[in-house]
Design a protein around this motif. Structure first.
Motif, PDB file in Angstrom:
ATOM      1  N   GLY A  19      14.763 -45.121  12.429  1.00  0.00           N
ATOM      2  CA  GLY A  19      15.175 -46.420  11.906  1.00  0.00           C
ATOM      3  C   GLY A  19      15.843 -47.263  12.958  1.00  0.00           C
ATOM      4  O   GLY A  19      15.648 -48.487  13.009  1.00  0.00           O
ATOM      5  N   LEU A  20      16.640 -46.625  13.816  1.00  0.00           N
ATOM      6  CA  LEU A  20      17.296 -47.353  14.904  1.00  0.00           C
ATOM      7  C   LEU A  20      16.271 -47.942  15.864  1.00  0.00           C
ATOM      8  O   LEU A  20      16.396 -49.099  16.288  1.00  0.00           O
ATOM      9  CB  LEU A  20      18.237 -46.410  15.653  1.00  0.00           C
ATOM     10  N   LEU A  21      15.255 -47.169  16.207  1.00  0.00           N
ATOM     11  CA  LEU A  21      14.234 -47.664  17.131  1.00  0.00           C
ATOM     12  C   LEU A  21      13.466 -48.837  16.529  1.00  0.00           C
ATOM     13  O   LEU A  21      13.197 -49.832  17.209  1.00  0.00           O
ATOM     14  CB  LEU A  21      13.274 -46.539  17.516  1.00  0.00           C
ATOM     15  N   ALA A  22      13.108 -48.720  15.241  1.00  0.00           N
ATOM     16  CA  ALA A  22      12.403 -49.826  14.588  1.00  0.00           C
ATOM     17  C   ALA A  22      13.276 -51.082  14.551  1.00  0.00           C
ATOM     18  O   ALA A  22      12.799 -52.199  14.804  1.00  0.00           O
ATOM     19  CB  ALA A  22      11.994 -49.414  13.168  1.00  0.00           C
ATOM     20  N   ALA A  23      14.562 -50.918  14.238  1.00  0.00           N
ATOM     21  CA  ALA A  23      15.476 -52.068  14.208  1.00  0.00           C
ATOM     22  C   ALA A  23      15.645 -52.673  15.607  1.00  0.00           C
ATOM     23  O   ALA A  23      15.779 -53.892  15.754  1.00  0.00           O
ATOM     24  CB  ALA A  23      16.832 -51.643  13.653  1.00  0.00           C
ATOM     25  N   THR A  24      15.621 -51.821  16.629  1.00  0.00           N
ATOM     26  CA  THR A  24      15.711 -52.315  18.001  1.00  0.00           C
ATOM     27  C   THR A  24      14.494 -53.166  18.344  1.00  0.00           C
ATOM     28  O   THR A  24      14.625 -54.231  18.970  1.00  0.00           O
ATOM     29  CB  THR A  24      15.847 -51.144  18.984  1.00  0.00           C
ATOM     30  N   MET A  25      13.318 -52.722  17.941  1.00  0.00           N
ATOM     31  CA  MET A  25      12.105 -53.520  18.184  1.00  0.00           C
ATOM     32  C   MET A  25      12.218 -54.876  17.477  1.00  0.00           C
ATOM     33  O   MET A  25      11.851 -55.915  18.044  1.00  0.00           O
ATOM     34  CB  MET A  25      10.862 -52.774  17.687  1.00  0.00           C
ATOM     35  N   ASP A  26      12.750 -54.879  16.250  1.00  0.00           N
ATOM     36  CA  ASP A  26      12.924 -56.137  15.522  1.00  0.00           C
ATOM     37  C   ASP A  26      13.856 -57.076  16.279  1.00  0.00           C
ATOM     38  O   ASP A  26      13.582 -58.279  16.432  1.00  0.00           O
ATOM     39  CB  ASP A  26      13.513 -55.868  14.125  1.00  0.00           C
ATOM     40  N   GLY A  27      14.983 -56.522  16.756  1.00  0.00           N
ATOM     41  CA  GLY A  27      15.960 -57.352  17.441  1.00  0.00           C
ATOM     42  C   GLY A  27      15.460 -57.898  18.764  1.00  0.00           C
ATOM     43  O   GLY A  27      15.806 -59.022  19.151  1.00  0.00           O
ATOM     44  N   ILE A  28      14.663 -57.105  19.465  1.00  0.00           N
ATOM     45  CA  ILE A  28      14.078 -57.591  20.724  1.00  0.00           C
ATOM     46  C   ILE A  28      13.097 -58.720  20.442  1.00  0.00           C
ATOM     47  O   ILE A  28      13.072 -59.739  21.138  1.00  0.00           O
ATOM     48  CB  ILE A  28      13.393 -56.431  21.473  1.00  0.00           C
ATOM     49  N   GLU A  29      12.304 -58.546  19.390  1.00  0.00           N
ATOM     50  CA  GLU A  29      11.296 -59.559  19.071  1.00  0.00           C
ATOM     51  C   GLU A  29      11.931 -60.893  18.700  1.00  0.00           C
ATOM     52  O   GLU A  29      11.487 -61.952  19.179  1.00  0.00           O
ATOM     53  CB  GLU A  29      10.416 -59.081  17.916  1.00  0.00           C
ATOM     54  N   ASP A  30      12.973 -60.862  17.867  1.00  0.00           N
ATOM     55  CA  ASP A  30      13.539 -62.148  17.423  1.00  0.00           C
ATOM     56  C   ASP A  30      14.677 -62.649  18.318  1.00  0.00           C
ATOM     57  O   ASP A  30      15.278 -63.696  18.044  1.00  0.00           O
ATOM     58  CB  ASP A  30      14.003 -62.085  15.960  1.00  0.00           C
ATOM     59  N   GLY A  31      14.977 -61.896  19.386  1.00  0.00           N
ATOM     60  CA  GLY A  31      15.950 -62.364  20.364  1.00  0.00           C
ATOM     61  C   GLY A  31      17.395 -62.210  19.968  1.00  0.00           C
ATOM     62  O   GLY A  31      18.288 -62.745  20.635  1.00  0.00           O
ATOM     63  N   THR A  32      17.672 -61.476  18.893  1.00  0.00           N
ATOM     64  CA  THR A  32      19.049 -61.319  18.425  1.00  0.00           C
ATOM     65  C   THR A  32      19.754 -60.123  19.038  1.00  0.00           C
ATOM     66  O   THR A  32      20.958 -59.937  18.829  1.00  0.00           O
ATOM     67  CB  THR A  32      19.078 -61.176  16.893  1.00  0.00           C
TER      68      THR A  32
END
Length: 318
Positions: free
Chosen positions: A175-188
């Motif tokens: 879950g942490l890795l998936a959330a990290t990918m989300d944050g990288i994508e949206d720049g947050t």
């Protein structure tokens, strides 16, 4: 984002599944270690990550070395936005690190900068850490030294083996890795440099590292056995043959045994350490299946003066 996932063992599969299930990212290929011999027949078997990717119809890249030109050329053709990594098992050269637009992001099973290296969970258990966790970080050429995106924490339970703890971290870390990918994508999400204090190293454990020292305190013996379970497997020597120690427990009320000295009861086997005794619960004699320690002891009929950990033929002749 368009992702190329890199990983090899079973512990990497939960993270791969989490990314496959994401509605924000597409896993277009996986990078894994080449098929390896397994079993008595030494038949070549695909890695767990490769098997999972094949089920999903995802392209599989199996370079002998990550610097192989054919692999690098294919990675450039794919042009991934990011390459998430979980226990891939090979060092990535700079030429590979530079290909994805957002780099290679590793899920590492420790709270960096603690336990950098190949066996962070085993070392955390052996060291007696009460808390550990997982971190996602941007891979650089140093050993697990890149800036960190995110962390989760996990309590180390008193009876945890490294296998128990790693299983929990694999699913929580997915879950942490998936959330990290989300944050990288949206720049947050921005990576933060690791502190320069608190660095510890976790090299791969050798078979010799897993040999139990009966002169050590009972808590140390317990941690070594749990930390080396399931791999590389804690062990001692009895009558010149290796005896694998699968499970034991400290028994503080038993202080009458010297290091390596066994005491066999009707349904129990205790062994002395440098402090108080431990009770052997499950063992595996050389060439045999795991069994209850009491059954093993009845079968071998331990003689007075025999010790665990002693050289072949040695005995206590007090």
């Amino acid at each position: 984002m368009k992702l190329v996932f890199a990983g090899t063992p079973e512990v990497a599969v939960p993270a791969l599944d989490a990314l496959i299930a994401s509605d924000r990212h597409e896993v277009v290929a996986v990078v894994t270690r080449p098929d390896a011999p397994s079993g008595r027949g030494r038949r070549l078997v695909a890695s767990p990550v490769a098997q999972r990717a094949e089920e999903e119809g995802i392209e599989i890249l199996r370079p002998a070395r990550p610097r192989d030109e054919a692999f690098l050329a294919r990675l450039r053709e794919i042009a991934p936005d990011c390459c998430p990594v979980v226990a891939y098992g090979a060092l990535l050269p700079r030429v590979a690190l530079d290909i994805p637009a957002n780099g290679w992001v590793n899920l590492h099973f420790s709270l960096l900068p603690a336990w950098r290296g190949a066996a962070p969970v085993q070392h955390a258990v052996i060291a007696g850490d009460g808390t550990t966790g997982a971190a996602t970080f941007l891979i650089e050429e140093g050993l697990d030294s890149g800036p960190v995106y995110g962390v989760i924490t996990e309590d180390v339970r008193p009876t945890d083996t490294s296998g128990d703890l790693l299983t929990r971290l694999a699913f929580a870390g997915a879950g942490l890795l998936a959330a990290t990918m989300d944050g990288i994508e949206d720049g947050t999400l921005k990576a933060v440099r690791q502190p320069t204090e608190g660095i510890s190293l976790a090299p791969k454990l050798t078979v010799e590292d897993a040999r139990v020292d009966w002169a050590a305190p009972a808590l140390r013996v317990d941690r070594v056995v749990r930390g080396c379970t399931p791999a590389p497997g804690a062990w001692t020597v009895f009558r010149g043959e290796r005896l694998k120690l699968i499970q034991l427990r400290p028994t503080p009320d038993r202080t009458d045994l010297t290091p390596g000295e066994p005491a066999v009861g009707k349904n129990s086997v205790h062994v002395g350490t440098g402090s108080y005794a431990v009770e052997l619960l499950w063992v595996q004699p050389q060439g045999k299946k795991p069994m209850r320690a009491a059954d093993w002891a009845r079968g071998v009929r331990i003689a007075p003066g025999e010790r665990l950990g002693a050289a072949e033929g040695a005995a206590d002749v007090r």
